[in-house]
Design a protein around this motif. Structure first.
Motif, short mmCIF file in Angstrom:
data_model
loop_
_atom_site.label_atom_id
_atom_site.label_comp_id
_atom_site.label_asym_id
_atom_site.label_seq_id
_atom_site.Cartn_x
_atom_site.Cartn_y
_atom_site.Cartn_z
N LYS A 52 56.89 34.46 88.69
CA LYS A 52 56.70 33.93 89.99
C LYS A 52 57.92 33.30 90.69
N GLY A 53 58.56 32.47 89.42
CA GLY A 53 59.93 31.83 89.85
C GLY A 53 59.64 30.52 90.45
N ASN A 54 58.16 30.07 90.14
CA ASN A 54 58.10 28.49 90.85
C ASN A 54 58.52 27.23 90.03
N ILE A 55 58.45 26.38 90.44
CA ILE A 55 58.44 25.12 89.84
C ILE A 55 57.21 24.68 89.48
N ARG A 56 56.95 24.51 88.04
CA ARG A 56 55.61 24.02 87.93
C ARG A 56 55.21 22.46 88.05
N VAL A 57 53.98 22.11 88.27
CA VAL A 57 53.55 20.95 88.28
C VAL A 57 52.63 20.46 87.75
N PHE A 58 52.75 19.39 86.73
CA PHE A 58 51.55 18.86 86.07
C PHE A 58 51.45 17.56 86.83
N CYS A 59 50.15 17.02 86.96
CA CYS A 59 49.69 15.81 87.51
C CYS A 59 49.01 15.03 86.36
N ARG A 60 49.42 13.74 86.34
CA ARG A 60 48.82 12.63 85.47
C ARG A 60 48.46 11.57 85.90
N VAL A 61 47.13 11.17 85.69
CA VAL A 61 46.60 9.93 86.47
C VAL A 61 46.48 8.70 85.56
N ARG A 62 47.31 7.68 85.86
CA ARG A 62 47.05 6.30 85.34
C ARG A 62 45.81 5.56 85.38
N PRO A 63 45.35 5.15 84.53
CA PRO A 63 43.98 4.38 84.64
C PRO A 63 44.30 3.19 85.38
N LEU A 64 43.05 2.49 85.54
CA LEU A 64 43.14 1.24 86.40
C LEU A 64 43.73 0.29 85.31
N VAL A 65 44.72 -0.58 85.76
CA VAL A 65 45.31 -1.41 84.76
C VAL A 65 44.70 -2.83 84.55
N LEU A 66 43.95 -3.06 85.43
CA LEU A 66 42.94 -4.39 85.25
C LEU A 66 41.52 -3.80 84.95
N ASP A 67 40.89 -4.54 83.94
CA ASP A 67 39.71 -4.07 83.67
C ASP A 67 38.82 -5.13 84.59
N ASP A 68 38.58 -4.48 85.85
CA ASP A 68 37.80 -5.08 87.01
C ASP A 68 36.54 -4.00 87.37
N SER A 69 35.42 -4.28 87.08
CA SER A 69 34.22 -3.53 87.20
C SER A 69 33.95 -3.42 89.02
N THR A 70 34.62 -4.53 89.53
CA THR A 70 34.44 -4.23 90.94
C THR A 70 35.40 -3.25 91.67
N LYS A 71 36.30 -2.68 91.05
CA LYS A 71 37.19 -1.59 91.55
C LYS A 71 36.62 -0.34 91.10
N MET A 72 36.67 0.65 92.28
CA MET A 72 36.32 1.87 92.14
C MET A 72 37.77 2.70 92.05
N PRO A 73 38.08 3.61 91.09
CA PRO A 73 39.32 4.56 91.09
C PRO A 73 39.35 5.49 92.21
N SER A 74 40.42 5.54 92.81
CA SER A 74 40.61 6.29 94.06
C SER A 74 40.66 7.73 93.64
N THR A 75 40.83 8.02 92.35
CA THR A 75 40.79 9.43 92.07
C THR A 75 39.59 9.87 91.38
N SER A 76 39.38 11.27 91.42
CA SER A 76 38.17 11.66 90.66
C SER A 76 38.59 13.28 90.20
N TYR A 77 37.77 13.91 89.70
CA TYR A 77 38.16 15.34 89.05
C TYR A 77 37.10 16.14 89.39
N PRO A 78 37.20 17.45 90.37
CA PRO A 78 36.17 18.39 90.56
C PRO A 78 35.74 18.94 89.03
N ILE A 79 34.49 19.45 89.03
CA ILE A 79 33.84 19.92 88.00
C ILE A 79 33.60 21.50 88.24
N SER A 80 34.28 22.08 89.18
CA SER A 80 34.02 23.56 89.18
C SER A 80 34.72 24.26 88.33
N ILE A 81 34.53 25.59 87.80
CA ILE A 81 35.09 26.32 86.83
C ILE A 81 36.75 26.50 87.31
#
Length: 399
Positions: A52-81
């Motif tokens: 295809k000649g495309n540039i491949r892209v991998f995404c890596r998500v960094r976890p929340l730095v602070l252990d703060d239970s009041t924070k909800m991460p802004s990222t999530s992952y779809p579960i579809s196949i």
């Protein structure tokens, strides 16, 4: 009768041993089959993307730095196949934005898991291809951790030290098959749109003008750059450590140890088969880009303000280049910055190129994550030249 019973029991034991052995062999065969299928999947994926000649892209998500239970991460992952392992969702401005890439590593992914996915790409450099892997993202999103990892920590080693180990170990294993490799290292940084040689003692002394040259059907060269031949992973690692100690870093409100330059680690790999005299020449570029950041957040002043401005300017040039490539414009502004001009063969040549887009799951960084993911989507759509293997035959009387 006793003798008959004895032989019957012996036969029964032999039959049971055979059953156990067959089960064990079957388990081994199944494991090998699964392993071979996984390796085949990676090779087919590499082949498809190369065609295809495309540039491949991998995404890596960094976890929340602070252990703060009041924070909800802004990222999530779809579960579809279809999206599993390739999709990431971002909560931004009250909306859910969905993205698909060649691979998405969740915040739980280890350094080893990530290297396994790029191992075939690193191997390509030994096979005679030009390879470029670079990390992009906002300040503090984990780019340097992905590329370098933590020093003196085996579990948290980054892609650069792991790639070094793979190159030398594989090169050593090919010696009995007639292949002899020569490996050379160069390391530079682009700081305030100027090239600095991180392996030279006089890197900060003025006067040297490093010129980037693209040789037709060849490799990119930087004039006066220090290039060192290395014979072991220890030698290469020592140079890498020396260069990272010399890299320009600083402290901002967004990152306690912020990289203030684009870091470019290059391996030049030449292999010769002693019997056939076939020669392969590969290049492995591993690049840790400086992070884009907003002055309003970083609170940079003085020299750091200038650094931030230059970093953002060079990354904007990179974005303009990607936009021009994705739109198939007649003119692509590679010469607008040292970074884009250096990366020209990787972005529009015959290189195998992979970009890691690093994002933070902290909701306060959702705006920066959105910008990074949109940029990565454009990168993934870019068509580049089909990778070409660099080989030639040496004269039969060559040493």
């Amino acid at each position: 009768m006793m003798e008959s019973n004895y032989w019957e029991r012996q036969q029964e034991m032999e039959d049971r041993k055979k059953i156990v052995q067959d089960l064990q062999n079957g388990r081994v065969e199944n494991s090998l089959h699964i392993f071979e299928e996984e390796m085949l999947r990676k090779k087919l994926s590499n082949t498809i993307m190369d065609l295809k000649g495309n540039i491949r892209v991998f995404c890596r998500v960094r976890p929340l730095v602070l252990d703060d239970s009041t924070k909800m991460p802004s990222t999530s992952y779809p579960i579809s196949i279809e999206a599993r392992g390739r999709g990431v969702d971002l909560s931004y401005n009250g909306q859910n934005k969905s993205y698909m890439f060649d691979h998405v590593f969740t915040h739980e992914a280890s350094q080893q898991e990530i290297f396994v996915e790029i191992e075939e790409l690193v191997q390509s450099a030994l096979d005679g291809y030009k390879v470029c892997i670079f990390a992009y993202g906002q300040t503090g999103s984990g780019k340097t951790y992905t590329m370098m990892g933590r020093s003196n920590d085996l579990e948290h080693k980054g892609l650069i030290p792991r790639s070094l180990e793979h190159i030398f170990q594989t090169g050593q294993s090919l010696l009995p098959h007639g292949w002899v490799y020569t490996i050379k290292v160069s390391i530079l940084e682009i700081y305030n749109d100027k090239i600095r040689d991180l392996l030279s003692m006089d890197r900060l002394v003025g006067g040297k003008k490093f010129l980037i040259q693209h040789i037709p059907k060849g490799n990119t060269t930087v004039s006066d750059l220090t290039i060192v031949e290395v014979h072991s992973v220890e030698e290469a690692s020592s140079l890498l450590h020396k260069a990272t100690q010399r890299r320009s870093v600083g402290r901002t409100q967004m990152n306690q140890h912020s990289s203030r330059s684009h870091f470019v680690f290059t391996l030049r790999i030449s292999g010769v088969h002693e019997t056939t005299k076939k020669q392969v020449d590969g290049i492995l570029n591993l690049i840790d880009l400086a992070g884009n950041e907003r002055l309003s957040k970083s609170k940079s002043t003085g020299d750091q303000r200038k650094e931030t401005t230059e970093i953002n300017s060079s990354l904007l040039c990179l974005s303009n280049v990607i936009t021009a490539l994705s739109r198939k414009c007649g003119h692509v502004p590679f010469r607008d910055s040292k970074l884009t001009y250096l990366l020209q063969p990787c972005l529009a040549g015959d290189s195998k190129t992979l970009m890691f887009v690093n994002i933070s799951s902290d909701p306060s960084s959702a705006s920066e994550s959105f910008t990074s993911l949109e940029f990565a989507r454009n990168v993934n759509a870019c068509g580049i030249g089909i990778p070409q293997r660099q080989t030639k035959m040496l004269p039969s009387d060559s040493p």
